[in-house]
Design a protein around this motif. Structure first.
Motif, short mmCIF file in Angstrom:
data_model
loop_
_atom_site.label_atom_id
_atom_site.label_comp_id
_atom_site.label_asym_id
_atom_site.label_seq_id
_atom_site.Cartn_x
_atom_site.Cartn_y
_atom_site.Cartn_z
N PRO A 1 -10.23 4.98 -10.80
CA PRO A 1 -11.22 6.07 -10.74
C PRO A 1 -10.70 7.41 -11.25
O PRO A 1 -11.47 8.37 -11.31
N PHE A 2 -9.43 7.49 -11.64
CA PHE A 2 -8.93 8.71 -12.29
C PHE A 2 -9.34 8.74 -13.76
O PHE A 2 -9.05 9.71 -14.45
N ARG B 1 3.36 12.25 2.75
CA ARG B 1 4.62 11.55 2.49
C ARG B 1 5.82 12.48 2.45
O ARG B 1 6.90 12.10 2.03
N ASP C 1 0.82 -1.22 0.00
CA ASP C 1 0.00 0.00 0.00
C ASP C 1 0.85 1.26 0.00
O ASP C 1 0.60 2.20 -0.76
N ALA C 2 1.87 1.28 0.87
CA ALA C 2 2.71 2.48 0.97
C ALA C 2 3.40 2.80 -0.36
O ALA C 2 3.46 3.95 -0.79
N GLN D 1 0.06 6.91 6.73
CA GLN D 1 -0.42 6.20 5.55
C GLN D 1 -1.89 6.55 5.33
O GLN D 1 -2.64 6.73 6.28
N ILE D 2 -2.28 6.62 4.07
CA ILE D 2 -3.64 7.04 3.76
C ILE D 2 -4.69 5.98 4.09
O ILE D 2 -5.84 6.31 4.41
N SER D 3 -4.29 4.70 4.07
CA SER D 3 -5.27 3.65 4.34
C SER D 3 -5.83 3.81 5.75
O SER D 3 -5.12 4.24 6.66
N VAL E 1 1.42 6.62 -7.18
CA VAL E 1 0.39 7.54 -7.67
C VAL E 1 0.84 8.98 -7.45
O VAL E 1 0.71 9.84 -8.33
N LYS F 1 -5.10 -0.42 -9.41
CA LYS F 1 -6.37 -0.35 -8.67
C LYS F 1 -6.67 1.11 -8.26
O LYS F 1 -7.79 1.59 -8.41
N ARG F 2 -5.65 1.81 -7.79
CA ARG F 2 -5.82 3.21 -7.39
C ARG F 2 -6.08 4.13 -8.58
O ARG F 2 -6.75 5.17 -8.45
N LEU G 1 -1.25 13.30 -0.80
CA LEU G 1 -0.13 12.37 -0.71
C LEU G 1 1.18 13.10 -0.44
O LEU G 1 2.00 12.65 0.37
N LYS H 1 -14.11 9.92 -4.71
CA LYS H 1 -14.16 8.78 -5.64
C LYS H 1 -12.76 8.22 -5.89
O LYS H 1 -12.54 7.01 -5.89
N ARG H 2 -11.78 9.12 -6.08
CA ARG H 2 -10.40 8.70 -6.31
C ARG H 2 -9.77 8.07 -5.06
O ARG H 2 -8.89 7.22 -5.15
N ASP I 1 0.83 3.92 -3.04
CA ASP I 1 0.43 5.32 -2.79
C ASP I 1 1.48 6.28 -3.36
O ASP I 1 1.15 7.26 -4.03
N LEU I 2 2.75 5.97 -3.06
CA LEU I 2 3.82 6.86 -3.53
C LEU I 2 3.91 6.87 -5.06
O LEU I 2 4.23 7.88 -5.67
N ASP J 1 -7.65 15.55 -9.30
CA ASP J 1 -6.34 14.90 -9.42
C ASP J 1 -5.31 15.63 -8.55
O ASP J 1 -4.54 15.00 -7.82
N PRO K 1 -10.16 3.58 -3.49
CA PRO K 1 -9.29 2.39 -3.58
C PRO K 1 -7.98 2.52 -2.80
O PRO K 1 -7.21 1.55 -2.75
N PHE K 2 -7.73 3.66 -2.20
CA PHE K 2 -6.56 3.79 -1.32
C PHE K 2 -6.86 3.18 0.06
O PHE K 2 -6.00 3.16 0.92
#
Lengths: 339, 339
Positions: free
Chosen positions: A174-175, B122, A107-108, B150-152, A114, A170-171, B118, B170-171, A111-112, B111, B174-175
């Motif tokens: 939705p973009f 981060r 996940d980490a 972390q975003i999760s 994206v 997966k992330r 992030l 929406k974006r 995220d980075l 976006d 999935p995070f």
């Protein structure tokens, strides 16, 4: 009284992991407590008689260390994803088990990834630099000022399409991306593992690329997420960049040497591509302020912080302690390297 | 031969939009062609006799301009989302129509919002700064080096929950975020419009907050996305920051004055919050290099680039031409301000 089992730990651990370790009052725990990396001489001295050693990426596990420890050593637990710092052959011939912590950082890192894609497209480094230099008041607005490509309707190309690549995809869904292609060690073949159930279910095409040329030429975003091997070293070369779209960006969250740095500098300088976002680079961390890549305003470089979230590092620490304890008790580890 | 209808355009337009304009050979098109903003004196001089004027955000539409144009003027088409530069009352009393381009930038801004979240979590600005300063070789690795939250499993709080807020949510789904709350001008009431069908369908709770205190104290990520009004000015104040979590981040993609800058500087300096990501700031663009916020390493500031994608700006340009043409022909605009 029986002698206590000795373990050496080369770092003060994060709270929860340290508590888990400390509950084992049957162990003799010898620990390096400074916030700097463990001294090699300290480690060699204290390893003597240890049954287990918990190491960081910065601690080399080699013949010298194993000999210093002695024949009773049965487990190395590494707080790391990679195991380049460990001489696997040396462990194998002594039947020493090796634990590591590869899974909890997906996940980490995704995220980075994206973040770096968006920063490369939206010129984050360049525009922050202008603000920090006090140039904002002198930037007269015009319709294309500081514009970059939009992520919607992009084709995203993955060099390597394992857990991190798929978590990134997966992330990105939705973009509004329109297609994903990927290149693995078996070009043209669909990947076997669909880690998050998105490959079957996504509303967009997700397809294997035939070769790197196709991936380079059709992608608006290239995500480098493969292992570093002799065949992937400098896979992203001058030829690769010459096939990329002028508005495309490239992101590397895997290993530096997969991209030829000189070729990347040239591609940015000659505007063959739009931008780059890097978490890793050849010869890191020895990147000085005058490195040619740092002079490219469309390149964002962060210092290998892919897994650097508090939550992930806590989990890695806890898993490394679990691996250590499992090795001492001949039980199953959370993650063990097959030697 | 009938006299051609005169229109004044204060900017060279992006390709497709310029072509759309130029196809109207029945128009006398007077256009400012420099890449710098249009001179006021040029605009006042050439507006005389115009039936339509296409303006940028940098062109003030006021009594002076309307009088210079004359009584035949029937449409102002603004290439902008906001219309603060237009004196609406002055248009209304003359029955001049006003077109603008508010809808096509949702994706671009959402976006950028994700990017700023992030980056704030981060530590992107801080870590890039270290690399650029040549400090990477002197950063010894340790488990919490450059880590952020972390975003999760985050709770995301939206101040304002219109199209852009919902597109951001929406974006973020999935995070792995765990909950969303929002505050609108009707606290505690569910929003009426579910722009992307996510509010009904999402697998996580999406709920109205009772007040700003609840939103501040329960959110791991605060997204400022509301309109600037007398009641939202400095809504994010010292009191607001004092209720936020120490590991929370705040992002502003709306208007600068919603956040009290001094309070933000203090919150960052005193580590009341973890970080901030700003696309807008009070008194922009007059931010000099010695601005106190720029000295806060955990603050990322980009120069109002929310809608700055090539695709969005092309669409805004095209829509502004369509609005101009619709106004000349008394037809429906793509987006018209009700005066």
């Amino acid at each position: 009284m029986a002698q206590r089992t000795k373990v050496v730990v080369t770092r003060q651990l994060i709270d929860e992991a340290q508590r888990l370790l400390d509950t084992n009052t049957d162990l003799e725990i010898v620990q390096w407590h400074s916030s700097n990396p463990c001294d090699r001489s300290w480690l060699l001295e204290h390893a003597k008689g240890a049954t287990g050693v918990l190491v960081m990426l910065s601690d080399k596990v080699d013949e010298e260390l194993l000999q210093a420890a002695g024949a009773q050593l049965k487990v190395i637990a590494s707080f790391s994803v990679g195991t380049d710092h460990v001489d696997r052959e040396a462990l194998k011939k002594r039947n020493i088990r090796l634990g590591y912590t590869p899974t909890c950082l997906t996940d980490a890192v995704a995220d980075l990834t994206v973040m770096l894609i968006l920063m490369a497209q939206r010129r984050a480094g360049e525009s922050m630099g202008k603000v920090l230099a006090g140039e904002w008041p002198q930037m007269p607005w015009h319709p294309l000022l500081m514009t970059g490509p939009q992520i919607s309707r992009s084709t995203v190309g993955f060099l390597g399409f394992g857990r991190i690549g798929q978590a990134t995809l997966k992330r990105l869904l939705p973009f509004g991306i329109s297609r994903a292609i990927y290149l693995t060690s078996k070009p043209g073949e669909p990947v076997q593992e669909d880690h998050f159930g998105i490959i079957k279910e996504a509303a967009i095409p997700i397809e294997p690329a035939k070769n790197w040329e196709q991936l380079a030429s059709e992608s608006d975003i290239v995500v480098v997420g493969c292992a570093l091997t002799p065949s992937t070293k400098h896979l992203v070369s001058t030829e690769f960049f010459s096939k990329m779209k002028k508005r495309a960006v490239i992101v590397n969250i895997a290993r530096g040497p997969i991209i030829d740095t000189n070729a990347l500098v040239e591609a940015l300088a000659q505007e063959k591509i739009f931008g780059a976002g890097l978490d890793v680079i050849e010869n890191e961390p020895n990147i000085s302020a005058d490195h040619p890549l740092l002079k490219q305003p469309r390149c964002v470089l962060v210092p290998h912080i892919g897994s650097a979230t508090i939550e992930t590092r806590e989990q890695m620490a806890t898993e490394s302690v679990k691996n250590l304890l499992a090795g001492l008790k001949d039980e199953a580890m959370v993650n063990e390297v097959e030697l």
